[in-house]
Design a protein around this motif. Structure first.
Motif, mmCIF file in Angstrom:
data_model
loop_
_atom_site.group_PDB
_atom_site.id
_atom_site.type_symbol
_atom_site.label_atom_id
_atom_site.label_comp_id
_atom_site.label_asym_id
_atom_site.label_seq_id
_atom_site.Cartn_x
_atom_site.Cartn_y
_atom_site.Cartn_z
ATOM 1 N N PHE A 191 -78.782 -7.635 -29.080
ATOM 2 C CA PHE A 191 -78.184 -6.454 -29.714
ATOM 3 C C PHE A 191 -78.860 -7.394 -31.327
ATOM 4 N N THR A 192 -80.313 -7.749 -31.316
ATOM 5 C CA THR A 192 -80.741 -8.508 -32.532
ATOM 6 C C THR A 192 -82.417 -7.501 -32.760
ATOM 7 N N THR A 193 -82.479 -7.045 -33.748
ATOM 8 C CA THR A 193 -84.396 -6.915 -34.463
ATOM 9 C C THR A 193 -84.624 -7.719 -34.257
ATOM 10 N N TRP A 194 -85.698 -8.058 -33.812
ATOM 11 C CA TRP A 194 -87.084 -8.824 -34.058
ATOM 12 C C TRP A 194 -87.974 -8.664 -34.496
ATOM 13 N N GLY A 247 -85.389 -12.543 -36.991
ATOM 14 C CA GLY A 247 -83.854 -11.504 -35.829
ATOM 15 C C GLY A 247 -82.637 -11.160 -37.412
ATOM 16 N N LEU A 307 -75.172 -14.709 -31.407
ATOM 17 C CA LEU A 307 -76.538 -14.893 -31.630
ATOM 18 C C LEU A 307 -76.700 -14.170 -30.472
ATOM 19 N N ASP A 308 -76.988 -12.967 -29.745
ATOM 20 C CA ASP A 308 -77.331 -12.136 -28.697
ATOM 21 C C ASP A 308 -78.524 -11.333 -29.221
ATOM 22 N N TYR A 320 -79.283 -9.760 -36.886
ATOM 23 C CA TYR A 320 -78.076 -9.527 -35.857
ATOM 24 C C TYR A 320 -77.039 -9.929 -37.436
ATOM 25 N N SER A 321 -75.707 -8.744 -36.398
ATOM 26 C CA SER A 321 -74.733 -8.820 -37.049
ATOM 27 C C SER A 321 -73.493 -9.840 -36.239
ATOM 28 N N ASN A 322 -73.194 -10.768 -36.141
ATOM 29 C CA ASN A 322 -72.857 -11.714 -35.281
ATOM 30 C C ASN A 322 -73.755 -13.144 -35.585
#
Length: 113
Positions: free
Chosen positions: A42-45, A30, A38-39, A32-34
């Motif tokens: 809003f994560t690219t999997w 994944g 880890l939401d 992600y930016s935060n």
């Protein structure tokens, strides 16, 4: 976790990884930016499945590698900020690529014992 603990845990993981050779291996990756939140929304999997045939540390570039017959995956040793084992035969690596870009790699081995 201190850097010394992180390094020790990773070394232990790779010293014991041979027991997973020949096992079905799932890698969920994944971006992600935060790091604090880890939401999954809003994560690219990405998900990959393969039979693990070998692993190693590639000195040129400082990468940990996992290899199957049709798959090759690397994790940057220099960018690792966290490593944990959230369950039996399950492991998570977190890399930080810059101030706002993180990659989580979740590995699950289908181990028969």
């Amino acid at each position: 976790m201190t850097n010394e603990e992180l390094n020790s845990n990773i070394i232990t993981f790779f010293q014991e990884i041979e027991k997973y050779y020949g096992c079905k291996t799932e890698i969920t990756e994944g971006l992600y930016s935060n790091v604090e939140n880890l939401d999954a929304n809003f994560t690219t999997w990405n998900l990959s499945e393969f039979e693990l045939i070998r692993s190693a540390y590639r000195k040129n570039g400082g990468r940990f590698m996992f290899e199957g017959t049709t798959m090759y995956y690397e994790i940057s040793g220099e960018k690792l900020i966290d490593f944990k084992q959230p369950g039996r035969n399950k492991f998570e690596f977190i890399e930080q690529y810059n101030e706002t870009v993180f990659r989580i790699t979740k590995i699950r081995f289908h181990y028969k014992y």
